[in-house]
Structure formats: C-alpha cells, structure tokens
Design a protein around this motif. Structure first.
Motif, short mmCIF file in Angstrom:
data_model
loop_
_atom_site.label_atom_id
_atom_site.label_comp_id
_atom_site.label_asym_id
_atom_site.label_seq_id
_atom_site.Cartn_x
_atom_site.Cartn_y
_atom_site.Cartn_z
N LEU A 88 24.84 26.54 -6.94
CA LEU A 88 24.45 27.91 -6.64
C LEU A 88 25.68 28.79 -6.41
O LEU A 88 25.75 29.91 -6.93
N PHE A 89 26.64 28.28 -5.66
CA PHE A 89 27.88 29.03 -5.42
C PHE A 89 28.59 29.33 -6.74
O PHE A 89 29.02 30.46 -7.00
N ASP A 90 28.69 28.31 -7.60
CA ASP A 90 29.40 28.47 -8.87
C ASP A 90 28.72 29.49 -9.78
O ASP A 90 29.39 30.31 -10.41
N VAL A 91 27.39 29.41 -9.90
CA VAL A 91 26.72 30.28 -10.87
C VAL A 91 26.68 31.73 -10.40
O VAL A 91 26.68 32.65 -11.22
N ILE A 92 26.67 31.92 -9.09
CA ILE A 92 26.78 33.30 -8.59
C ILE A 92 28.14 33.87 -8.98
O ILE A 92 28.24 35.03 -9.41
N ARG A 93 29.19 33.05 -8.86
CA ARG A 93 30.52 33.51 -9.28
C ARG A 93 30.57 33.78 -10.79
O ARG A 93 31.35 34.62 -11.25
N ALA A 94 29.74 33.06 -11.55
CA ALA A 94 29.70 33.25 -13.01
C ALA A 94 28.83 34.43 -13.43
O ALA A 94 28.71 34.72 -14.63
N GLY A 95 28.22 35.11 -12.45
CA GLY A 95 27.45 36.31 -12.77
C GLY A 95 25.96 36.14 -12.79
O GLY A 95 25.25 37.02 -13.30
N ALA A 96 25.44 35.04 -12.21
CA ALA A 96 24.00 34.79 -12.28
C ALA A 96 23.16 35.90 -11.66
O ALA A 96 22.03 36.14 -12.09
N LEU A 97 23.71 36.60 -10.68
CA LEU A 97 22.96 37.67 -10.02
C LEU A 97 23.17 39.03 -10.69
O LEU A 97 22.54 40.01 -10.31
N ASP A 98 24.05 39.06 -11.69
CA ASP A 98 24.32 40.33 -12.36
C ASP A 98 23.17 40.76 -13.26
O ASP A 98 22.98 41.94 -13.54
N GLY A 99 22.43 39.76 -13.75
CA GLY A 99 21.37 40.06 -14.71
C GLY A 99 21.94 40.27 -16.10
O GLY A 99 23.14 40.48 -16.29
N ALA A 100 21.07 40.21 -17.10
CA ALA A 100 21.47 40.43 -18.49
C ALA A 100 20.22 40.72 -19.30
O ALA A 100 19.13 40.22 -18.99
N GLU A 101 20.36 41.53 -20.31
CA GLU A 101 19.26 41.79 -21.24
C GLU A 101 19.83 42.04 -22.63
O GLU A 101 21.02 42.34 -22.79
N LEU A 102 18.96 41.87 -23.63
CA LEU A 102 19.38 42.03 -25.02
C LEU A 102 18.43 43.01 -25.71
O LEU A 102 17.46 42.61 -26.36
N PRO A 103 18.68 44.31 -25.58
CA PRO A 103 17.81 45.29 -26.23
C PRO A 103 17.82 45.17 -27.75
O PRO A 103 16.92 45.65 -28.42
N GLN A 104 18.84 44.47 -28.31
CA GLN A 104 18.94 44.29 -29.77
C GLN A 104 18.08 43.14 -30.27
O GLN A 104 18.03 42.88 -31.48
N ALA A 105 17.38 42.43 -29.40
CA ALA A 105 16.67 41.21 -29.77
C ALA A 105 15.67 41.44 -30.89
O ALA A 105 14.92 42.43 -30.88
N GLN A 106 15.65 40.49 -31.85
CA GLN A 106 14.71 40.52 -32.96
C GLN A 106 14.05 39.15 -33.10
O GLN A 106 14.70 38.13 -32.87
N GLY A 107 12.79 39.13 -33.52
CA GLY A 107 12.10 37.87 -33.76
C GLY A 107 12.30 37.40 -35.18
O GLY A 107 12.39 38.21 -36.11
N PHE A 108 12.39 36.08 -35.37
CA PHE A 108 12.49 35.52 -36.71
C PHE A 108 11.13 35.00 -37.16
O PHE A 108 10.18 34.96 -36.38
N THR A 109 11.05 34.59 -38.43
CA THR A 109 9.82 34.01 -38.97
C THR A 109 9.80 32.52 -38.70
O THR A 109 10.73 31.80 -39.07
N ASP A 110 8.75 32.06 -38.03
CA ASP A 110 8.66 30.64 -37.66
C ASP A 110 8.69 29.73 -38.88
O ASP A 110 8.11 30.04 -39.92
N LEU A 141 18.84 36.99 -32.88
CA LEU A 141 17.55 36.49 -33.31
C LEU A 141 17.02 35.43 -32.36
O LEU A 141 17.79 34.66 -31.79
N MET A 142 15.69 35.38 -32.25
CA MET A 142 15.03 34.39 -31.39
C MET A 142 13.57 34.29 -31.77
O MET A 142 13.07 35.07 -32.60
N ASP A 143 12.87 33.34 -31.18
CA ASP A 143 11.43 33.22 -31.38
C ASP A 143 10.77 34.56 -31.04
O ASP A 143 11.13 35.20 -30.05
N PRO A 144 9.81 35.01 -31.85
CA PRO A 144 9.17 36.30 -31.57
C PRO A 144 8.59 36.39 -30.17
O PRO A 144 8.56 37.48 -29.57
N LEU A 145 8.13 35.26 -29.62
CA LEU A 145 7.55 35.28 -28.28
C LEU A 145 8.60 35.49 -27.19
O LEU A 145 8.25 35.80 -26.05
N GLU A 146 9.87 35.34 -27.53
CA GLU A 146 10.94 35.48 -26.53
C GLU A 146 11.56 36.87 -26.52
O GLU A 146 12.32 37.21 -25.61
#
Length: 254
Positions: free
Chosen positions: A124-146, A89-94
């Motif tokens: 920058l070196f650390d976050v690339i090792r943590a997968g920053a360039l891998d990308g991520a998405e959440l197709p399950q995302a739903q908006g909540f009621t504000d 769940l997240m803000d509907p705009l997100e």
C-alpha cells in the motif's frame, strides 16, 4: 518515474517488463511496437525507459492495448499519451470504465480486508508513492471487434476474460505463443503468499465467479508462455496454469 528497477524478459518478439508492483508488455513487428498496459501514473517515464532499453523509441509505439482500466494498468498510459498520441484499444465493455463513467476498483472501504496479509502494508505504501491515489482515465479509449486479430503490430488477438472487471481482456500474441493475461491470471502479488499461477486475492476481483469462468478461455489459448499483470513469466501449458490457480482459489477469500 519511480525508483524501481526494470526487469525485462524477452520471448520471441514480445517483452514482459516488471517495474515495482506493475507489469506491462511490449510487442514488436519490424520497427513498430504495441504496448499492452502501462503501470501506475508515475510509471509513464518507466514505460518510455523500457522502450529505449529494447532499442526503440516512444515514437515507435503504434497502438496501445488495455487489459482493463485499473489505475495500475492505465496510469502510465495516460502519462505517455501527453507526449505521444496513438490509438488506445480495449474490450468494448471496458471503454466506459476507462473513461471513468463508472469505476470497478478497490475502494478505500475495502482496504482493511487486505491489511492483515503479510506484505500488504508495504504494498500500500509503495503503490501510493507510484500514484495509485492520483487516479487516471483514458478519454481516447476505443472498443475493438471481439474475436478478430487486431490491426496492430504483432497482429494480436483479444481473449475475453471478463470478471476481474466487466470488460477485462487478455491478449494472444500468436507468433510468440504468448498470452498476456492482465489480472485474470497472475503469478504473484505482494498481498499473496502463493507463487505461480493464481487469482488475485478476493477484494481485487469485481465478479469472482466470472473471474474463475474466464480462465477457460486462457486454458484453451494456443500458448505456452504466460505474461501476467503481476508476477514473473510462467512457461508451460495453459491448462496446467489454470488448474494450479483453481487449486489455490481459497486465497481469493478475505
């Protein structure tokens, strides 16, 4: 899993977990959990490890809340959803941002705006090792009621803080007097020379003016503990935290 140690701070039924350059939050109600954010793509196993360290299992997570859909906040979520399916769940705009219908994220062309800052090359070196360039998405995302308390463990209340991204949301955990602020208000970052409540530096914010205005909602929140998206716990009035951030706002500039 990253090689970073976990740092866990408990406030009542709420835990701030710090792992490398990422933070996330766990909220307990009985034997059930809500997870707020989840770090970089390689942090998925770290999120599960943090759950085990507070005496719970991944299966105890009943909902995931997202402050905003940057890769350092949803990467680990995308990872753990391959093993445990729960509402996200997240803000509907997100929602469209989380589904990657568009992207409000630091682009490679803007990275040079950061590299002059002390700590930025290592970050920058650390976050690339943590997968920053891998990308991520959440197709399950739903908006909540504000404005309404969510039917999730902890009865968490969204606090609109649009600006860092168009649909950024902070979260109030009422029983603990805690607000999880995501990146609307942080207390430290590897690219910043400041300590304590502050804005992220300029290139990270999609709309700087709105990011500033959004702090009015944090200032008004009935909380005396801030759990930020980056940096350690802050304890004190939210009005004071916001004043300190605005006093140091010049750090947002490139």
């Amino acid at each position: 899993m990253t090689n970073a140690d976990l740092s866990i701070t408990q406030i009542e039924n709420t835990y701030l977990i710090r792992c490398g350059h990422a933070n996330w939050v766990l909220v307990e109600e009985g034997s059930e959990l809500t997870l707020i954010d989840g770090g970089y793509p390689h942090n998925g196993a770290d999120v599960e490890r943090s759950i085990e360290q507070i005496g719970r299992r991944l299966e105890d997570v009943r909902a995931v809340l997202v402050t905003h859909a940057h890769v350092d906040h949803i990467g680990g979520i995308a990872n753990i959803l391959t093993r445990h399916q729960v509402p996200v769940l997240m803000d509907p705009l997100e929602v469209a941002h989380a589904k990657r219908e568009y992207l409000h994220q630091l682009s490679p062309v803007k990275v040079p705006l950061l590299l002059w800052r002390r700590g930025a090359p290592r970050w920058l070196f650390d976050v690339i090792r943590a997968g920053a360039l891998d990308g991520a998405e959440l197709p399950q995302a739903q908006g909540f009621t504000d404005g309404a308390a969510l039917d999730v463990p902890g009865r968490i209340v969204p606090v609109p803080t649009h600006g860092h991204t168009d649909g950024h949301s902070a979260y109030l955990i009422p029983n603990a007097g805690v607000i999880a602020s995501g990146d609307a208000l942080v207390t430290g970052h590897a690219t910043s020379s400041l300590a304590g409540p502050q804005f992220l530096v300029c290139p990270f914010n999609h709309d700087r003016a709105a990011t500033d205005t959004a702090l009015d909602n944090i200032s008004a929140a009935p909380a005396d503990v801030l759990l930020p998206g980056h940096g350690p716990v802050y304890r004190g009035p939210m009005t004071t935290a916001v004043e300190q951030a605005r006093a140091g706002r010049t750090s947002m500039r490139p």
